[in-house]
Structure formats: C-alpha cells, structure tokens
Enzyme design. Structure first.
Site, PDB file in Angstrom:
ATOM      1  CE  LYS A 129      -3.980  -2.523   1.634  1.00  0.00           C
ATOM      2  NZ  LYS A 129      -4.505  -2.915   0.323  1.00  0.00           N
ATOM      3  CB  THR A 159       9.460 -18.257  -4.825  1.00  0.00           C
ATOM      4  OG1 THR A 159       9.179 -19.472  -5.492  1.00  0.00           O
ATOM      5  CG2 THR A 159      10.765 -17.672  -5.298  1.00  0.00           C
TER       6      THR A 159
HETATM    7  C1  LIG Z   1      -6.553  -4.598   6.462  1.00  0.00           C
HETATM    8  C2  LIG Z   1      -5.820  -5.391   5.429  1.00  0.00           C
HETATM    9  N1  LIG Z   1      -5.020  -6.396   5.834  1.00  0.00           N
HETATM   10  C3  LIG Z   1      -4.327  -7.134   4.942  1.00  0.00           C
HETATM   11  C4  LIG Z   1      -4.408  -6.883   3.587  1.00  0.00           C
HETATM   12  C5  LIG Z   1      -3.617  -7.752   2.641  1.00  0.00           C
HETATM   13  O1  LIG Z   1      -2.554  -7.049   2.110  1.00  0.00           O
HETATM   14  P1  LIG Z   1      -1.800  -7.647   0.822  1.00  0.00           P
HETATM   15  O2  LIG Z   1      -2.729  -7.458  -0.318  1.00  0.00           O
HETATM   16  O3  LIG Z   1      -0.563  -6.866   0.697  1.00  0.00           O
HETATM   17  O4  LIG Z   1      -1.555  -9.092   1.108  1.00  0.00           O
HETATM   18  C6  LIG Z   1      -5.224  -5.862   3.121  1.00  0.00           C
HETATM   19  C7  LIG Z   1      -5.330  -5.607   1.663  1.00  0.00           C
HETATM   20  O5  LIG Z   1      -6.236  -5.059   1.147  1.00  0.00           O
HETATM   21  C8  LIG Z   1      -5.950  -5.094   4.065  1.00  0.00           C
HETATM   22  O6  LIG Z   1      -6.753  -4.088   3.673  1.00  0.00           O
END
Ligand SMILES: Cc1ncc(COP(=O)(O)O)c(C=O)c1O
Length: 294
Positions: A129, A159
């Site tokens: 993000k 990986t």
């Molecule tokens: C609160 C929250 N936790 C975890 C994630 C997962 O992140 P990632 O997509 O980087 O695995 C998100 C993704 O939208 C999220 O909004």
C-alpha cells in the site's frame, strides 16, 4: 493468514478473540486452524472484556484487531485493548496495513503515533500500500518472529520475494522515514477532499483517519455510480459491495495520495456532484480550474 494459522496450529488451546470487522485475510487465517474463536463487536472494549472473562485464565488467548479499519476508516481503541490484554494475560496481534507509511513521526503507523509500539505483541503490515511494492511482514519479538518463520508453511513453501522487490521496498521505506512533508501534504489533501465534498453536498462518514467513505447502501447503485465516474469522467473508484462490506453498507471509498492536486480533488467533487445530484443541481461555475484529471 500464515502468521495467524501458525500460531493457532502450534499453540495448544489458543483462543482467538477477533474484532467483527477484521479484514478477510485475518478471518481466513483464523478459519484455517480449528481453534476456538470469539468475535467481539467492532471496537467495543466492553464486549471484548466480557469475552476475555469467559475464557479460562490458564488458556492462551490472542486478541486480533486492526489499527485503521480499511472499509470504514475507523481507528481502534488500541490503548484500551492493550490494557485489557495485560489484565487478562492475552497476546495481541494488530494489522497496521492501513496505518504504516501514513501515521507517526517516521511513518511507522498508528502505534508510533500513539506511543504504543511496545505494547502490542505482533504487528502485521504490507509492502503493497503506502510502500507501493509487494509482499508483507510481521514485526514482533525475535522469539515470535523466529517461531513463525520456522513453522509457517505459507512462508516456507513459497518462493521468497525477489531482490529487486526487496530493494524497491527498502528504498520506499527510507523515503517514508525521511519525508515527513509528504505525510503533511497527504493529510492536507484528505482535509481538502472532505471540504470539497461538504461544499458540494456529497455526504461522507466522519472518522479520524485518511479513508473517506461515501455511503451508498445499494449494490447496483454503487456499481452504477462507479461506472459513470469511469466512463463519463475518467475517474476510477472501486464500488465496495458485499462481501467486502455487509449488505446495506455498500459505499464508495476514497484514499487520496500526497500527489493529488487541487484540480484532481475538484474534478472528483464535480463529477460526483453531477452523478449524485443530477446535472441541473450542478453549478459549473464552481469548478473553473478543473476539466480532466492528468
Ligand atoms: C486490512 C488489510 N489487511 C491485509 C491486507 C492484505 O494485504 P496484501 O494485499 O498486501 O496481502 C489488506 C489488503 O487489502 C488489508 O486491507
């Protein structure tokens, strides 16, 4: 998912105590192991305490919650949760995915902003993000990190991240730590966006975070508004419908960046006003500087 499953599968009798609005990845992690789970009402510390009391003292417990809730922008009462955790001998696990990069002196997140970095046992974050790359991490004591690294099958049997991604993430984190000004501009933009919405009768939910939510409360309408924004105004906003939010809480959700300019904000406000309130209610004179987004 991996961190929670690893804890659940390897700590005998661990009980998860989870906020009802936790992200799908948390829910999936908890579901993936067969441990007992209790769900407390969103951000409700009284209910959390009732649930903590209901678990026998000698059973290990893990309170799982987020700092900034992704779909509402609500911020958790972290201090109160950590105090209860101490009182009832529970471990704590926080998802700082929407806090890291944006809050705190060095952008470490809401925990840094509130001076609570040492009060939570496990922090999970993403590199995808505010860091703008890909991948995720947990931060915890060396013992916990080593434990999850050694037993987490989702981590072991895949990986590892490529060096280029790691280098990009490292650079990005350095920039986050060094550029307080970007965070300042970012929050000024959040404020300008909300002012533009208020000035144009675009109703949004009040919260203390950077996530601006426009309730629509209807899945078809939500998609229609998003389609019109894209096709007629060149703006991409994802409609947030079930199962991402419960039925009846469909919304448009806006996370602005530090790079958006006043003309972009005005363009969005103008476009939304046109779609939500119809052409005849739109005062074109209000938007002299805006035509199209870059
Ligand atoms: C609160 C929250 N936790 C975890 C994630 C997962 O992140 P990632 O997509 O980087 O695995 C998100 C993704 O939208 C999220 O909004």
């Amino acid at each position: 998912v991996t961190a929670l499953q690893t804890l659940g599968k390897n700590i005998p009798g661990l009980v998860f105590i989870s906020d009802e609005r936790n992200h799908a990845s948390i829910i999936e992690g908890i579901r993936g192991c067969k441990n007992e789970k209790k769900v407390f009402r969103h951000n409700d510390v009284q209910h959390l305490e009732e649930l903590l009391k209901s678990v026998p003292q000698d059973k290990p417990k893990l309170i799982v919650f987020e700092s900034v809730y992704s779909m509402s922008g609500n911020i958790a009462p972290i201090k109160a949760i950590t105090e209860l955790a101490k009182q009832y001998h529970a471990l704590t696990y926080i998802d700082e995915v929407h806090g890291v990069g944006l809050y705190g002196e060095t952008g470490a997140g809401i925990l840094e902003q509130e001076g609570l970095q040492h009060e939570v046992d496990i922090v999970n974050g993403t590199l995808s993000k505010s860091v703008g790359v890909f991948g995720g991490y947990i931060a915890a004591s060396a013992t916990i990190v080593d434990y999850i690294r050694s037993f987490g099958s989702g981590f072991i049997f895949t990986t590892s991240l490529p060096p280029a991604i790691c280098a990009a993430a490292t650079k990005s984190i350095q920039l986050i730590q060094q550029n307080k000004e970007l965070r300042k501009t970012f929050f000024e933009n959040v404020k300008s966006l909300r002012t533009a919405f208020s000035n144009n009768e675009i109703v949004f939910k009040e919260n203390n975070s950077h996530i601006t939510v426009i309730p629509v409360k209807d899945a078809t309408l939500c998609r229609e508004i998003a389609n019109k924004l894209l096709e007629q105004h060149g703006i991409y906003l994802q409609p947030i419908n079930f199962p991402t939010v419960p039925v009846g809480e469909e919304c448009l959700r806006i996370i602005i960046t530090a790079r958006h300019l006043p003309k972009h904000i005005n363009h969005l406000a103008y476009s939304l006003k046109k779609i939500l309130h119809g052409d005849n209610k739109t005062d074109w004179q209000e938007f002299p500087a805006v035509a199209v987004a870059d």
